[in-house]
Write an enzyme that holds these catalytic residues in place. Structure first.
Site, PDB file in Angstrom:
ATOM      1  N   ARG A   1       0.817  -1.214   0.000  1.00  0.00           N
ATOM      2  CA  ARG A   1       0.000   0.000   0.000  1.00  0.00           C
ATOM      3  C   ARG A   1       0.850   1.263   0.000  1.00  0.00           C
ATOM      4  O   ARG A   1       0.436   2.301  -0.519  1.00  0.00           O
ATOM      5  CB  ARG A   1      -0.971  -0.037   1.179  1.00  0.00           C
ATOM      6  CG  ARG A   1      -2.093  -1.030   0.965  1.00  0.00           C
ATOM      7  CD  ARG A   1      -2.952  -1.168   2.182  1.00  0.00           C
ATOM      8  NE  ARG A   1      -2.611  -2.309   2.992  1.00  0.00           N
ATOM      9  CZ  ARG A   1      -2.893  -2.433   4.282  1.00  0.00           C
ATOM     10  NH1 ARG A   1      -3.488  -1.459   4.920  1.00  0.00           N
ATOM     11  NH2 ARG A   1      -2.571  -3.528   4.939  1.00  0.00           N
TER      12      ARG A   1
ATOM     13  N   GLU B   1       0.750  -6.121  13.374  1.00  0.00           N
ATOM     14  CA  GLU B   1      -0.441  -6.401  14.186  1.00  0.00           C
ATOM     15  C   GLU B   1      -0.910  -7.827  13.921  1.00  0.00           C
ATOM     16  O   GLU B   1      -1.473  -8.461  14.788  1.00  0.00           O
ATOM     17  CB  GLU B   1      -1.540  -5.388  13.807  1.00  0.00           C
ATOM     18  CG  GLU B   1      -2.709  -5.381  14.746  1.00  0.00           C
ATOM     19  CD  GLU B   1      -3.791  -4.380  14.320  1.00  0.00           C
ATOM     20  OE1 GLU B   1      -3.667  -3.758  13.250  1.00  0.00           O
ATOM     21  OE2 GLU B   1      -4.759  -4.240  15.085  1.00  0.00           O
TER      22      GLU B   1
HETATM   23  O1  LIG Z   1       2.843  -0.529  11.910  1.00  0.00           O
HETATM   24  P1  LIG Z   1       2.784  -1.955  11.500  1.00  0.00           P
HETATM   25  O2  LIG Z   1       2.247  -2.854  12.595  1.00  0.00           O
HETATM   26  O3  LIG Z   1       4.079  -2.457  10.977  1.00  0.00           O
HETATM   27  O4  LIG Z   1       1.689  -2.079  10.364  1.00  0.00           O
HETATM   28  C1  LIG Z   1       1.585  -1.217   9.268  1.00  0.00           C
HETATM   29  C2  LIG Z   1       1.762  -1.948   7.972  1.00  0.00           C
HETATM   30  O5  LIG Z   1       0.737  -2.940   7.792  1.00  0.00           O
HETATM   31  C3  LIG Z   1       0.184  -2.824   6.503  1.00  0.00           C
HETATM   32  O6  LIG Z   1       0.909  -3.516   5.535  1.00  0.00           O
HETATM   33  P2  LIG Z   1       0.825  -5.077   5.267  1.00  0.00           P
HETATM   34  O7  LIG Z   1       2.076  -5.721   5.791  1.00  0.00           O
HETATM   35  O8  LIG Z   1      -0.486  -5.616   5.765  1.00  0.00           O
HETATM   36  O9  LIG Z   1       0.957  -5.196   3.695  1.00  0.00           O
HETATM   37  P3  LIG Z   1       0.143  -4.692   2.415  1.00  0.00           P
HETATM   38  O10 LIG Z   1       0.460  -3.240   2.240  1.00  0.00           O
HETATM   39  O11 LIG Z   1       0.743  -5.519   1.339  1.00  0.00           O
HETATM   40  O12 LIG Z   1      -1.325  -4.949   2.631  1.00  0.00           O
HETATM   41  C4  LIG Z   1       0.290  -1.345   6.213  1.00  0.00           C
HETATM   42  O13 LIG Z   1       0.201  -1.059   4.831  1.00  0.00           O
HETATM   43  C5  LIG Z   1       1.634  -0.994   6.801  1.00  0.00           C
HETATM   44  O14 LIG Z   1       2.694  -1.227   5.883  1.00  0.00           O
HETATM   45  N1  LIG Z   2      -5.755  -2.468  11.399  1.00  0.00           N
HETATM   46  C1  LIG Z   2      -5.081  -2.290  10.264  1.00  0.00           C
HETATM   47  N2  LIG Z   2      -5.721  -1.839   9.160  1.00  0.00           N
HETATM   48  C2  LIG Z   2      -5.027  -1.640   8.014  1.00  0.00           C
HETATM   49  N3  LIG Z   2      -3.730  -1.881   7.887  1.00  0.00           N
HETATM   50  C3  LIG Z   2      -3.071  -2.327   8.963  1.00  0.00           C
HETATM   51  N4  LIG Z   2      -1.766  -2.645   9.133  1.00  0.00           N
HETATM   52  C4  LIG Z   2      -1.619  -3.070  10.398  1.00  0.00           C
HETATM   53  N5  LIG Z   2      -2.780  -3.024  11.061  1.00  0.00           N
HETATM   54  C5  LIG Z   2      -3.698  -2.559  10.175  1.00  0.00           C
END
Ligand SMILES: O=P(O)(O)OC[C@H]1O[C@H](OP(=O)(O)OP(=O)(O)O)[C@H](O)[C@@H]1O
Ligand SMILES: Nc1ncnc2[nH]cnc12
Length: 195
Positions: A84, A121
């Site tokens: 993202r 998370e």
């Molecule tokens: O602060 P944190 O606990 O590290 O979480 C935040 C991260 O989680 C999500 O990514 P995700 O790893 O789900 O990947 P995506 O963007 O491919 O959905 C979001 O886009 C952040 O990069």
């Molecule tokens: N609750 C949440 N929603 C979207 N992105 C996340 N990345 C980590 N936690 C998330």
């Protein structure tokens, strides 16, 4: 409610300048486009999705400009974190006239120059990056959500391992209850969710 940037009153006036009021409205409109889905991707997680914000031209432009506002002239490269973060880093790179460093999930690059494991998370992951930064390049880190802060903290390590300097970090939404700021360091967050 959006927290940045704050309106600046016109000289001699107690009212915010009109353009600032419009910006505040536009940010509030963008924030309202973030959707919430309970128990995704696993039970107990309230998932925030920025898809409806991304597809809205005004919201995307407003968020792009607000993310970079405190960092104008301070960065040479914007780094987006897969997946993202890529979306926002692309718009920021185009708007700011800088290049974009993709920070990838493990296994996507033929010759990663840096690799860091971290926790989220919902699980754990490894991010990697190619060795393409100029030494001392000033890098702005961008992502959609700050949750535990593991992703941004790992990204700071990646930039350091590549020989760059972190100019700052910016996210659309901070999930305050998860305390990510303690792990990720200073972050410019446009919106804040208490839960
Ligand atoms: O602060 P944190 O606990 O590290 O979480 C935040 C991260 O989680 C999500 O990514 P995700 O790893 O789900 O990947 P995506 O963007 O491919 O959905 C979001 O886009 C952040 O990069
Ligand atoms: N609750 C949440 N929603 C979207 N992105 C996340 N990345 C980590 N936690 C998330």
């Amino acid at each position: 409610m959006p927290s940045a940037p704050s309106p600046s009153p016109a000289p001699g006036s107690r009212e915010p300048a009109r353009h600032d009021a419009e910006l505040t409205d536009s940010l509030a409109r963008a924030e309202a486009l973030i959707t919430l889905t309970p128990d995704y991707p696993e039970p107990g997680v309230l998932f925030r999705d920025i898809s409806a914000l991304l597809v809205d031209a005004e919201a995307l432009r407003t968020v792009t400009e607000a993310l970079i506002a405190p960092f104008a002239g301070t960065f040479d490269v914007v780094a987006g974190i897969e997946a993202r973060g890529f979306l926002l880093a692309g718009t920021i790179a185009a708007t700011s006239g800088v290049g974009m460093l993709p920070i990838r999930k493990a296994g996507k690059l033929p010759n990663p120059a840096a690799s860091v494991e971290y926790h989220l998370e919902y699980g754990s992951a490894v991010i990697e990056a190619p060795g393409v930064l100029e030494p001392g390049a000033r890098v702005l880190l961008v992502d959609d959500v700050l949750a535990t802060g593991g992703t941004l903290a790992a990204s700071r390590q990646i930039v350091a391992a590549l020989g760059g300097e972190v100019a700052g970090a910016a996210v659309v939404l901070e999930l305050e209850a998860l305390g990510g700021r303690r792990t990720a360091g200073d972050v410019h967050a446009l919106f804040h969710a208490a839960d």
